[in-house]
Design an enzyme around this catalytic site. Sequence first.
Site, PDB file in Angstrom:
ATOM      1  N   LYS A 191      27.111 104.382  32.550  1.00  0.00           N
ATOM      2  CA  LYS A 191      27.370 104.861  34.527  1.00  0.00           C
ATOM      3  C   LYS A 191      27.388 105.269  35.667  1.00  0.00           C
ATOM      4  O   LYS A 191      26.612 105.163  36.248  1.00  0.00           O
ATOM      5  CB  LYS A 191      28.764 104.278  34.350  1.00  0.00           C
ATOM      6  CG  LYS A 191      29.809 102.962  33.577  1.00  0.00           C
ATOM      7  CD  LYS A 191      31.218 102.594  34.239  1.00  0.00           C
ATOM      8  CE  LYS A 191      31.995 103.307  33.685  1.00  0.00           C
ATOM      9  NZ  LYS A 191      32.549 103.008  32.094  1.00  0.00           N
TER      10      LYS A 191
ATOM     11  N   ARG B 271      35.357  96.516  22.944  1.00  0.00           N
ATOM     12  CA  ARG B 271      36.385  97.343  22.482  1.00  0.00           C
ATOM     13  C   ARG B 271      37.610  97.436  22.854  1.00  0.00           C
ATOM     14  O   ARG B 271      38.073  97.606  21.874  1.00  0.00           O
ATOM     15  CB  ARG B 271      35.625  99.266  23.187  1.00  0.00           C
ATOM     16  CG  ARG B 271      34.802 100.030  22.439  1.00  0.00           C
ATOM     17  CD  ARG B 271      33.986 100.675  23.495  1.00  0.00           C
ATOM     18  NE  ARG B 271      35.028 102.004  23.800  1.00  0.00           N
ATOM     19  CZ  ARG B 271      35.079 102.856  24.996  1.00  0.00           C
ATOM     20  NH1 ARG B 271      33.949 102.666  25.563  1.00  0.00           N
ATOM     21  NH2 ARG B 271      35.777 103.831  24.628  1.00  0.00           N
TER      22      ARG B 271
ATOM     23  N   ASP C 196      27.199  98.438  28.756  1.00  0.00           N
ATOM     24  CA  ASP C 196      28.527  99.709  29.191  1.00  0.00           C
ATOM     25  C   ASP C 196      29.345  98.155  29.447  1.00  0.00           C
ATOM     26  O   ASP C 196      30.631  98.947  28.376  1.00  0.00           O
ATOM     27  CB  ASP C 196      28.330 100.671  29.682  1.00  0.00           C
ATOM     28  CG  ASP C 196      30.118 100.899  29.784  1.00  0.00           C
ATOM     29  OD1 ASP C 196      30.220 101.173  29.087  1.00  0.00           O
ATOM     30  OD2 ASP C 196      30.937 100.931  31.009  1.00  0.00           O
TER      31      ASP C 196
ATOM     32  N   SER D 290      30.257 105.661  27.326  1.00  0.00           N
ATOM     33  CA  SER D 290      30.702 104.902  28.645  1.00  0.00           C
ATOM     34  C   SER D 290      30.348 105.246  29.816  1.00  0.00           C
ATOM     35  O   SER D 290      30.243 104.874  31.142  1.00  0.00           O
ATOM     36  CB  SER D 290      31.370 104.201  28.602  1.00  0.00           C
ATOM     37  OG  SER D 290      32.508 103.309  29.100  1.00  0.00           O
TER      38      SER D 290
ATOM     39  N   HIS E   9      35.091 110.157  38.114  1.00  0.00           N
ATOM     40  CA  HIS E   9      35.284 109.339  37.678  1.00  0.00           C
ATOM     41  C   HIS E   9      36.490 110.016  37.390  1.00  0.00           C
ATOM     42  O   HIS E   9      36.753 111.101  36.533  1.00  0.00           O
ATOM     43  CB  HIS E   9      34.466 109.108  36.830  1.00  0.00           C
ATOM     44  CG  HIS E   9      34.639 107.662  35.716  1.00  0.00           C
ATOM     45  ND1 HIS E   9      34.024 106.448  36.757  1.00  0.00           N
ATOM     46  CD2 HIS E   9      34.642 107.528  34.642  1.00  0.00           C
ATOM     47  CE1 HIS E   9      34.475 105.667  35.656  1.00  0.00           C
ATOM     48  NE2 HIS E   9      34.686 105.577  35.001  1.00  0.00           N
TER      49      HIS E   9
HETATM   50  N1  URA Z   1      36.369 104.991  31.470  1.00  0.00           N
HETATM   51  C1  URA Z   1      35.483 104.464  31.446  1.00  0.00           C
HETATM   52  O1  URA Z   1      35.406 104.328  31.737  1.00  0.00           O
HETATM   53  N2  URA Z   1      35.097 104.281  29.856  1.00  0.00           N
HETATM   54  C2  URA Z   1      35.265 104.401  28.695  1.00  0.00           C
HETATM   55  O2  URA Z   1      35.284 104.426  27.756  1.00  0.00           O
HETATM   56  C3  URA Z   1      36.895 104.901  28.679  1.00  0.00           C
HETATM   57  C4  URA Z   1      37.631 105.460  29.608  1.00  0.00           C
END
Ligand code: URA
Length: 434
Positions: free
Chosen positions: A187, A168, A161, A183, A82
Amino acid sequence: MNILEIIEKKRDNQELSKEEIEYFIKGYTSGEIADYQVSALIMAIYLNGMTKQETTDLTIAMAHSGEMLDLSVLNEVIVDKHSTGGVGDKVSLILLPLVASLGIPVAKMSGRGLGFTGGTVDKLESIPGYITGIDIPEFIKNVEKIGISMISQTLNLAPADKKIYSLRDSISCVESIPLIASSIMSKKIASGAQKIVLDVTCGSGAFMTTKENAEELAREMIEIGKLANKETVCVLTNMDEPLGYAIGNSLEVIEAINFLKGDMLEDVKEVVLELGAYMIKLAGKGNDIEDNKAQLLENIQNRKGYDKLIQLVENQGGDSSYTKDTDKFPKANYIEKVYSNQEGYIKSMDAKEIGKIVCDLGAGRIRKEDSIDNEVGIVLHKKVSEKVEKQEEVATIYANSKEKLEEAKKRLQEIIQIDENAVSKPKMVLEIIQ
Ligand code: URA
């Protein structure tokens, strides 16, 4: 307990309890707590921060707000990747098919563009027919069948999220360490991966603009990973200028395809190989980082990574004739070049400003319900440190409106800074934190 008391507490910079965090996450997910109330709470968190305990509680509450995926049916170590977000960041499009081509299963849920940064899901959807919204059983079936699936975050996976992420974005509250850490890690915890490699971007085009903040974010995520029993490695990468040359959805897909065909841009290559080498290591398929990089390079040279991308596109309903012949991607109506106004060396190309221009051209969203334009964007012809002549082409703009084209040209011209003295080439991989 009620939401007003919770907002008040955070507004006054007091620590929220686990119960209060769970209450707000449950209430927001079910729709009992309104967007405007959570907006106020998020703004208070943004301004006052969170303690480590609050961040962990928020992560766990968001991870459990929906289904928890069990990937143990795949009988292999699943390593997830990620990024904390960037401009021109097409790494997942290249790296994940490449890693899958080495026989390491990839089960990846990606996000959409956020603020001035792009999102892998938006990029994948620029391939005609490619379906990102598939359900969990099919997602798992895909991984079993071809070793890779790349989809969007399904409604029932960390739904809190998903709601908070787009909220956000629409209230300018993205750049916050506890909010980004929770966040991403919520996930990752919900999506069932056992190990995680994180690309923590750092620089003007990232949510963390300084190395100190990027390190703090990395440490926070590693800490959460430990508590959740998920080994996490963070690779800090440079995001002062856009990654690669292309910024914009289908333009980045084309660049990613060309990379997998062997046309490797240096900065993208450095990032892809480092992240990939750690994915291989965490998957238990190689302890030597340099050997792992060599394995990745080999699968570019023999086109196995490219073949895996074609297989992925076809398996998810996409028309692979576009990936085989990238000239088929629809072109924007206005394509114009920007020229340098002096001779010298490229000193800076502010990634955030370029991300904003591309977003305003239509490639990103201003409001969460906005649709996006896949054809628009910018292709740079020079990178920081490269020499330019006066009146040499430095970029091409792809626009679908004359006004937006003119505006983008003006803004880009101002952003590209040229110096008469030589400028050193920026380092892409800044640090590994594990
Ligand atoms: N990527 C994400 O999944 N969440 C964030 O808050 C910023 C980047």
